[in-house]
Every structure is written in C-alpha cells, then in structure tokens.
Motif scaffolding. Structure first.
Motif, short mmCIF file in Angstrom:
data_model
loop_
_atom_site.label_atom_id
_atom_site.label_comp_id
_atom_site.label_asym_id
_atom_site.label_seq_id
_atom_site.Cartn_x
_atom_site.Cartn_y
_atom_site.Cartn_z
N ASN A 284 19.77 -7.24 -15.75
CA ASN A 284 18.76 -6.24 -15.40
C ASN A 284 19.02 -5.56 -14.05
O ASN A 284 18.25 -4.70 -13.63
CB ASN A 284 17.35 -6.83 -15.40
N MET A 285 20.11 -5.94 -13.39
CA MET A 285 20.48 -5.26 -12.15
C MET A 285 21.47 -4.15 -12.48
O MET A 285 22.45 -4.37 -13.18
CB MET A 285 21.12 -6.24 -11.16
N VAL A 286 21.19 -2.96 -11.98
CA VAL A 286 22.07 -1.82 -12.24
C VAL A 286 23.16 -1.77 -11.17
O VAL A 286 22.87 -1.80 -9.97
CB VAL A 286 21.28 -0.49 -12.23
N PHE A 287 24.41 -1.72 -11.62
CA PHE A 287 25.55 -1.61 -10.72
C PHE A 287 26.19 -0.23 -10.87
O PHE A 287 26.49 0.19 -11.99
CB PHE A 287 26.62 -2.66 -11.04
N SER A 288 26.37 0.45 -9.76
CA SER A 288 27.10 1.71 -9.81
C SER A 288 28.58 1.41 -10.06
O SER A 288 29.05 0.28 -9.83
CB SER A 288 26.95 2.48 -8.49
N ARG A 289 29.31 2.41 -10.51
CA ARG A 289 30.74 2.22 -10.72
C ARG A 289 31.44 1.86 -9.40
O ARG A 289 32.35 1.03 -9.38
CB ARG A 289 31.35 3.49 -11.32
N PHE B 272 42.26 1.40 -4.36
CA PHE B 272 42.37 2.85 -4.24
C PHE B 272 42.21 3.57 -5.58
O PHE B 272 42.52 4.75 -5.69
CB PHE B 272 43.73 3.21 -3.61
N GLY B 273 41.74 2.89 -6.60
CA GLY B 273 41.54 3.52 -7.89
C GLY B 273 40.26 4.34 -7.92
O GLY B 273 39.57 4.50 -6.92
N ASP B 274 39.92 4.86 -9.12
CA ASP B 274 38.69 5.64 -9.22
C ASP B 274 37.77 5.01 -10.26
O ASP B 274 38.09 4.01 -10.88
CB ASP B 274 38.99 7.10 -9.55
N SER B 275 36.60 5.64 -10.46
CA SER B 275 35.57 5.05 -11.32
C SER B 275 36.00 5.00 -12.79
O SER B 275 35.43 4.23 -13.56
CB SER B 275 34.26 5.84 -11.19
N ARG B 276 36.99 5.77 -13.18
CA ARG B 276 37.49 5.72 -14.56
C ARG B 276 38.00 4.32 -14.89
O ARG B 276 37.93 3.88 -16.04
CB ARG B 276 38.58 6.76 -14.75
N GLY C 187 24.58 8.51 -15.22
CA GLY C 187 24.55 9.04 -13.87
C GLY C 187 24.63 7.99 -12.80
O GLY C 187 24.69 8.32 -11.60
N VAL C 188 24.62 6.70 -13.19
CA VAL C 188 24.63 5.62 -12.20
C VAL C 188 25.77 4.64 -12.47
O VAL C 188 26.73 4.55 -11.70
CB VAL C 188 23.29 4.87 -12.17
#
Length: 235
Positions: free
Chosen positions: A180-185, A198-202, A229-230
């Motif tokens: 139930n905790m939301v983690f951003s990328r 050094f990577g990205d959210s992909r 969006g999160v």
C-alpha cells in the motif's frame, strides 16, 4: 576481507588499466579474456563482482551474464562500446547491476565498483539482521497464490517456482514488504539500483513488466499496481 573482482575483457590493454587501477584500490583482481574462461573463474573462485565486456569473441557477454546470474548472487557491471539504450536495458534485464560505456574514465569505474559492492554489503547486513530476529524462514503470502520465501529468495506461484533475476526479486520483495506504499520510479531506482545508478526510469518499467509476465499476470490483473504519473505499489 578484500573483495575479489573478475574482469572479463578480450582487449588486453583495457584489462591492464582496469586491473592496475583496481589493485591500487586494494581489491583482489583476476582476469579472463573470453566468456568461457570467465564462467570457469566464477566457478573456481569466490568472486564478489564481475566487470564484463558485452562484445566478447565466441560466447557473448549477454550469455555470460545470463549464466552467472542464474546460479550466483554476484554483482555485474557491463562494459559496452554501444550507446544504444536497448543494449543496456537488455543487459540489465539479464541481471547486470550497472553499465559503463566505452571509452570510460577509470575514476567512474572505481566509483561504480564501490557503489555495487557497498549495496551488496548492505543487503548481507539486512539479511543477517533478519536472521537474528528469527525472520529467516518467513514466508510472505500474497494474493493470486504467490509466496515469497525470504531465506532462499525464492518465489512460488501455485507451488511452481518462479525464476526471477536478482533485481526482479528485490523489486518484488521491496513492494511486498511495503504494501500500500506508493514508490516513484526514481525511488525504486534509488532503493534497488543505488543512488549513483545512471540509468533512467525505463529500467524500472522493464523489470516490472518482466515480473508480471513471469507471474502470469497482466497490468490490469497484477499484484503490482501502476499508479499513473507516479510509480508502483502492491496491495
């Protein structure tokens, strides 16, 4: 104890500069010029980290990475002359921890080696704390008949062993321990790959997709929910 680093690189000049610089930092360094020799080195030595060139003669670095991560919990940093994100993502999917594009600054290599080894030490300490608290045999039970066995780092769905790569397991485990905790990328990149990655959210999206596929789930019916969006969360 000193950490042992294996360099798998067919170009002698690159092996030499890496070996010299890592030894100056106090590491034990062993070398291999082919993928086959690299795998044999892993089998015969207590290796903590592998610096692996992807463009090897014969067995490719991708295949070497796949074979190592399927049997051992060893950090892998890829070396690649390619600057294509697809090549990097493929290596990360196969279980590598980080990548460095040639030509590289040796100071960057040293920094990334230290980050990878520090993360491994932190993970070992975390597991030791779990053992001290009597949690080593804990089983996390999730919906859809999915179970996570903490001691063996295994995942089962309906009694079938789900083969996850190290980073896939760590992602699933983190979300399961923090339901139930939301983690951003960005937060997941920080937690799983380390602040200096050094990577990205992909990278996160690709790993989540692979976890869902291996669990036989779709984005619409998954224990891992997308928070648009999160990032992601698990209920």
């Amino acid at each position: 104890m000193k950490n042992t680093i294996l360099i798998v690189e067919d170009e002698e000049s690159i092996r030499d500069i890496l070996s010299y610089s890592l030894k100056r930092e106090g590491y034990i360094v062993i070398e291999a010029s082919t993928g086959e020799k690299g795998i044999k080195m892993v089998e015969d030595n207590n290796v903590d980290l592998v610096i692996l060139d992807l463009m090897l003669p014969g067995m490719s670095g991708y295949e070497v990475c796949k074979k190592i991560t399927s049997k051992y919990k060893i950090s892998i940093i890829m070396l690649t002359a390619k600057n294509d994100i697809v090549d990097k993502v493929l290596g990360l999917e196969l279980g590598a921890d980080d990548y460095i594009t040639k030509p590289f600054d040796i100071r960057e290599v040293i920094a990334r080696v230290k980050v990878c080894l520090r993360r491994m030490e932190e993970l070992k300490k975390f597991q030791m704390e779990d053992d001290k608290q009597g949690n080593s045999n804990n089983v996390i039970v999730l919906r859809n008949n999915i179970k996570i066995y903490e001691e063996s780092r295994e995942v089962f769905k309906e009694e079938n062993n789900v083969k996850l790569k190290p980073k896939e397991y760590e992602l699933l485990y983190l979300l399961a321990k923090n339901r139930n905790m939301v983690f951003s990328r960005e937060k997941l990149l920080d937690k799983i790959w380390g602040f200096d990655f050094f990577g990205d959210s992909r990278t996160v999206d690709v790993h989540i997709q692979r976890i869902r596929k291996k669990l036989g789930e779709t984005a619409e019916n998954s224990i891992i929910q997308t928070v648009f969006g999160v990032g992601y969360k698990m209920q």
